[in-house]
Design a protein around this motif. Structure first.
Motif, PDB file in Angstrom:
ATOM      1  N   PHE A   1       0.793  -1.284   0.179  1.00 24.31           N
ATOM      2  CA  PHE A   1       0.072  -0.134   0.017  1.00 24.31           C
ATOM      3  C   PHE A   1       0.691   1.364  -0.058  1.00 24.31           C
ATOM      4  O   PHE A   1       0.632   2.418  -0.821  1.00 24.31           O
ATOM      5  CB  PHE A   1      -0.960  -0.046   1.266  1.00 24.31           C
ATOM      6  CG  PHE A   1      -1.911  -1.076   1.200  1.00 24.31           C
ATOM      7  CD1 PHE A   1      -2.828  -1.220  -0.129  1.00 24.31           C
ATOM      8  CD2 PHE A   1      -1.971  -2.432   2.090  1.00 24.31           C
ATOM      9  CE1 PHE A   1      -3.674  -2.125  -0.252  1.00 24.31           C
ATOM     10  CE2 PHE A   1      -2.719  -3.390   1.741  1.00 24.31           C
ATOM     11  CZ  PHE A   1      -3.770  -3.432   0.486  1.00 24.31           C
ATOM     12  N   THR A   2       1.813   1.283   0.840  1.00 22.62           N
ATOM     13  CA  THR A   2       2.929   2.611   0.892  1.00 22.62           C
ATOM     14  C   THR A   2       3.269   2.770  -0.449  1.00 22.62           C
ATOM     15  O   THR A   2       3.539   3.957  -0.938  1.00 22.62           O
ATOM     16  CB  THR A   2       3.789   2.361   2.090  1.00 22.62           C
ATOM     17  OG1 THR A   2       3.025   1.947   3.185  1.00 22.62           O
ATOM     18  CG2 THR A   2       4.212   3.620   2.320  1.00 22.62           C
ATOM     19  N   THR A   3       4.024   1.657  -1.126  1.00 22.74           N
ATOM     20  CA  THR A   3       4.562   2.143  -2.552  1.00 22.74           C
ATOM     21  C   THR A   3       3.373   1.976  -3.465  1.00 22.74           C
ATOM     22  O   THR A   3       3.806   2.429  -4.504  1.00 22.74           O
ATOM     23  CB  THR A   3       5.436   0.878  -2.693  1.00 22.74           C
ATOM     24  OG1 THR A   3       4.660  -0.410  -2.849  1.00 22.74           O
ATOM     25  CG2 THR A   3       6.609   0.663  -1.755  1.00 22.74           C
ATOM     26  N   GLY A   4       2.340   1.690  -3.322  1.00 21.42           N
ATOM     27  CA  GLY A   4       1.019   1.730  -4.458  1.00 21.42           C
ATOM     28  C   GLY A   4       1.168   0.705  -5.202  1.00 21.42           C
ATOM     29  O   GLY A   4       0.263   0.328  -5.807  1.00 21.42           O
ATOM     30  N   ALA A   5       2.139  -0.526  -4.629  1.00 28.21           N
ATOM     31  CA  ALA A   5       2.115  -1.697  -5.995  1.00 28.21           C
ATOM     32  C   ALA A   5       0.831  -2.462  -5.651  1.00 28.21           C
ATOM     33  O   ALA A   5       0.142  -2.838  -6.804  1.00 28.21           O
ATOM     34  CB  ALA A   5       3.289  -2.460  -5.557  1.00 28.21           C
ATOM     35  N   GLY A   6       0.381  -2.702  -4.442  1.00 30.33           N
ATOM     36  CA  GLY A   6      -0.537  -3.501  -4.186  1.00 30.33           C
ATOM     37  C   GLY A   6      -1.992  -2.835  -4.481  1.00 30.33           C
ATOM     38  O   GLY A   6      -2.907  -3.405  -5.163  1.00 30.33           O
ATOM     39  N   THR A   7      -1.988  -1.590  -4.309  1.00 27.84           N
ATOM     40  CA  THR A   7      -2.984  -0.863  -4.825  1.00 27.84           C
ATOM     41  C   THR A   7      -3.389  -0.798  -6.157  1.00 27.84           C
ATOM     42  O   THR A   7      -4.719  -0.917  -6.779  1.00 27.84           O
ATOM     43  CB  THR A   7      -3.210   0.789  -4.301  1.00 27.84           C
ATOM     44  OG1 THR A   7      -2.667   0.879  -3.019  1.00 27.84           O
ATOM     45  CG2 THR A   7      -4.480   1.628  -4.552  1.00 27.84           C
ATOM     46  N   GLY A   8      -2.236  -0.750  -6.974  1.00 29.20           N
ATOM     47  CA  GLY A   8      -2.335  -0.843  -8.461  1.00 29.20           C
ATOM     48  C   GLY A   8      -3.126  -2.114  -8.884  1.00 29.20           C
ATOM     49  O   GLY A   8      -3.819  -2.103  -9.629  1.00 29.20           O
TER      50      GLY A   8
END
Lengths: 238, 393
Positions: B265-272
């Motif tokens: 989540f912090t890096t946005g990888a999972g959100t993507g």
């Protein structure tokens, strides 16, 4: 007619019906009075736009009159809501359409079974009754045919068997022979007339064809929303 | 009907689901081309969603794999620790301080640092070295499929994962490479130990790792500790914090969740990944909605006929919902099978896709909701149909 006292299936008194409102309002029916008895077949004739299909729809509980009274099997339909009108149709009215309106994906026996199950019949008894009705209209060997595998006359016979499902007291036909050749159409009308007499139901058929009308017990002609000849009898209603 | 005013009880009895199901199924199956398009839409949505969520699960599992396979009760790192892979080196004395805390049975240093791997045939690759104490069994590689773990005690020995053979340019045990210009030799291969950072894990003993990193003896990125039997983890953590205010102490589970949150989540990888999954659902829903709507419009005359016959609105509603349900069940079954096959194939790839039974079941609910939602427009159109329309054709 078979000589028995005929009960009234439909009574129409001073019926008026207006489509739309205000400047766009169209007076479709005016002062129509009519009685259809059980056991008889009545032909509704008239030019296009005369109001005969509108009258059929009122008798079939599909339209509510804007004036006058319409009683189906003694019940005034003027005060019924949509659900009650639908329940009246389901219980007491069978329809035969010009374009058959069969379900393309259902076989003949499934079509009739569906109509019966809609009326609350169990699947087993509906299946037996569907087979009987198909035999009654001469299609015992076409039970498992879908509409695409049937001729026009056979499709209309399936539609009639569907209309007969659950033994309704009133059968309404909207140009049921218009899509058929005369010989086939004649067979359909004679079948309907025979059913009216045999099953003591009232049959009303809208038609343009005078030859079809001549096969009915009575002919009513409508023009411009008014009945012209309430008591005209056919020449040869044998 | 003697008086013509009543409706028989038989008529009022609610029809069973049989005829609506039959008509729904036949409507779908009759037009096979359209049904195939519907299925493709649903299958596409299910596969895309399952694979994306499976990737999310796979990545999540990958980010915490080493932590989950380390049998330490507590992890101690410098303040500001956010994930497993990036940790500042600690003071050598930290391990000894931890050892002195009541309730600690064992504490040892763990090295985790990025380094350069020079392939035997030339070329470099970034790797993540994990240096562990082979004597305690707290940490180290798992799922060894080639070689002997005991050989890691040999000088310059390393264990890598067989998924990374090509990437690291090694094919067999005994292959020699350079780590940070220091000789290293492959003594074993594990299977299925992936790295989220794409830099392969290279396992070595603490002693060898010190050499690869040119570090001082005693230096560590983490101190991992085993609690004494009966020790309260919270009490021990507080005791460590009191003695070393500049460190963070957490249980293995808490550290795993922290690492998960950081990478996903912090890096946005999972959100993507999750957004891609949601987009898959939306695209699938649009396709299904269009097809179901077209199917409904195609059968409008039939619905009108049914209404003219006196069928209640609920009957029409059931037909459309059955159509949606049948489409959902078949589409989900096929879609999830394809997704599971893809997940099975991912065992040999660098990106792990996990499709656990819970995901399959959950996706059925999502698929059904997608199909039911997609049919809402159709339902609205079918329910407002005027039964008189059948006379106006």
């Amino acid at each position: 007619m078979n000589g028995q006292p005929a009960a009234e299936a439909v009574t129409v008194e001073e019926l008026g019906l207006v489509y739309g409102a205000g400047a766009t309002a169209v007076q479709a029916l005016t002062g129509v009075a009519l009685t259809v008895r059980r056991g008889e077949m009545l032909a509704l004739m008239g030019p296009s736009g005369s109001g005969k299909t509108t009258l059929l729809m009122v008798m079939g509980c599909l339209l509510r009159p804007t004036a006058g009274r319409v009683r189906i099997l003694g019940r005034d339909i003027g005060g019924l809501d949509q659900a009650a009108m639908a329940a009246m149709r389901l219980a007491h009215v069978g329809f035969v359409f010009q374009s058959y309106n069969l379900f393309p994906a259902l076989t003949a026996v499934e079509t009739i079974r569906l109509a019966l199950e809609l009326k609350g019949w169990s699947s087993a008894t509906a299946g037996e009754e569907a087979v009987r009705l198909l035999a009654e209209v001469g299609l015992a060997d076409k039970q498992h045919s879908i509409p695409a595998q049937l001729s026009g006359g056979q499709k209309q016979r399936v539609a009639i068997a569907r209309a007969l499902a659950g033994a309704p007291e009133l059968i309404l036909g909207d140009e049921p022979t218009a899509a058929l050749d005369w010989q086939t159409g004649q067979g359909i009308i004679l079948l309907l007339r025979g059913l009216a007499r045999q099953d003591r139901c009232a049959v009303v058929v809208v038609t343009h064809d005078p030859r079809v009308a001549e096969l009915a017990d009575r002919i009513v002609t409508i023009d411009d929303g008014r009945i012209c000849n309430p008591e005209r009898m056919p020449h040869a209603a044998s | 009907m003697p008086d013509g005013t009543a409706i028989s009880p038989r008529t009022l009895r609610r029809p069973n689901l049989g005829p609506s199901f039959l008509l729904a199924w036949r409507n779908l199956a009759y037009d096979r081309s359209r049904f195939a398009v519907t299925m493709v839409g649903i299958i596409f949505a299910v596969v895309l969603t399952a694979v994306q969520v499976g990737l999310f699960f796979g990545f999540t599992a990958t980010t915490t794999a080493v932590i989950e396979h380390t049998r330490a009760d507590l992890w101690i790192g410098l303040t500001g620790l956010r994930n497993f892979e990036i940790a500042m080196p600690q003071l050598e004395r930290h391990r000894n301080i931890v050892m002195g805390v009541p309730g600690i049975a064992r504490a040892e240093a763990l090295l985790v640092f990025f380094s350069a791997w020079r392939k035997p045939e030339g070329g470099n690759e970034t790797i993540l070295v994990v240096g562990f104490d082979p004597n305690s069994g707290l940490a180290g590689p798992w799922n060894l499929v080639e070689g002997d773990a005991a050989d890691l005690r040999l000088p310059d020995a390393v264990v890598v994962d067989d998924i990374n053979r090509a990437k690291l340019g090694v094919a067999r045990i005994g292959d020699q490479v350079e780590i940070n210009q220091h000789r290293a030799r492959v003594v074993g291969f594990t299977h299925g130990i992936r790295s989220f950072t794409t830099s392969p894990y290279v396992f070595a003993t603490y002693r060898n790792a010190i050499n690869y990193g040119y570090l001082r003896d005693g230096q560590a990125n983490y101190v991992i500790a085993k609690l004494a039997p009966g020790a309260d983890p919270e009490t021990v953590q507080q005791a460590i914090r009191r003695r070393m205010p500049d460190v963070e102490v957490m249980t293995g589970d808490a550290f795993a969740r922290l690492t998960e949150r950081y990478w996903m989540f912090t890096t946005g990888a999972g959100t993507g990944i999750l957004i891609a999954a949601a987009l898959g659902l939306v695209v699938g829903m649009v396709i299904v909605a269009q097809v179901l709507y077209a199917t409904t419009v195609d059968h409008m005359t039939e619905f009108g006929t049914l209404r003219a016959m006196g069928a209640p609105q609920g009957f029409i509603l059931r037909i459309i919902l059955w159509q949606a349900t049948i489409s959902a069940v078949l589409g989900h079954a096929i879609g999830i099978l394809i997704a599971m096959a893809i997940a099975h194939g991912s065992r040999y790839g660098t990106a792990l896709i996990l499709v656990p039974p819970g995901l399959a079941v959950g996706l059925f609910g999502v698929t059904f909701l997608m199909c039911a939602s997609a049919s809402l427009v159709s339902i609205r159109k079918a329910l407002t149909i005027d039964p008189a329309m059948v006379f106006q054709r």
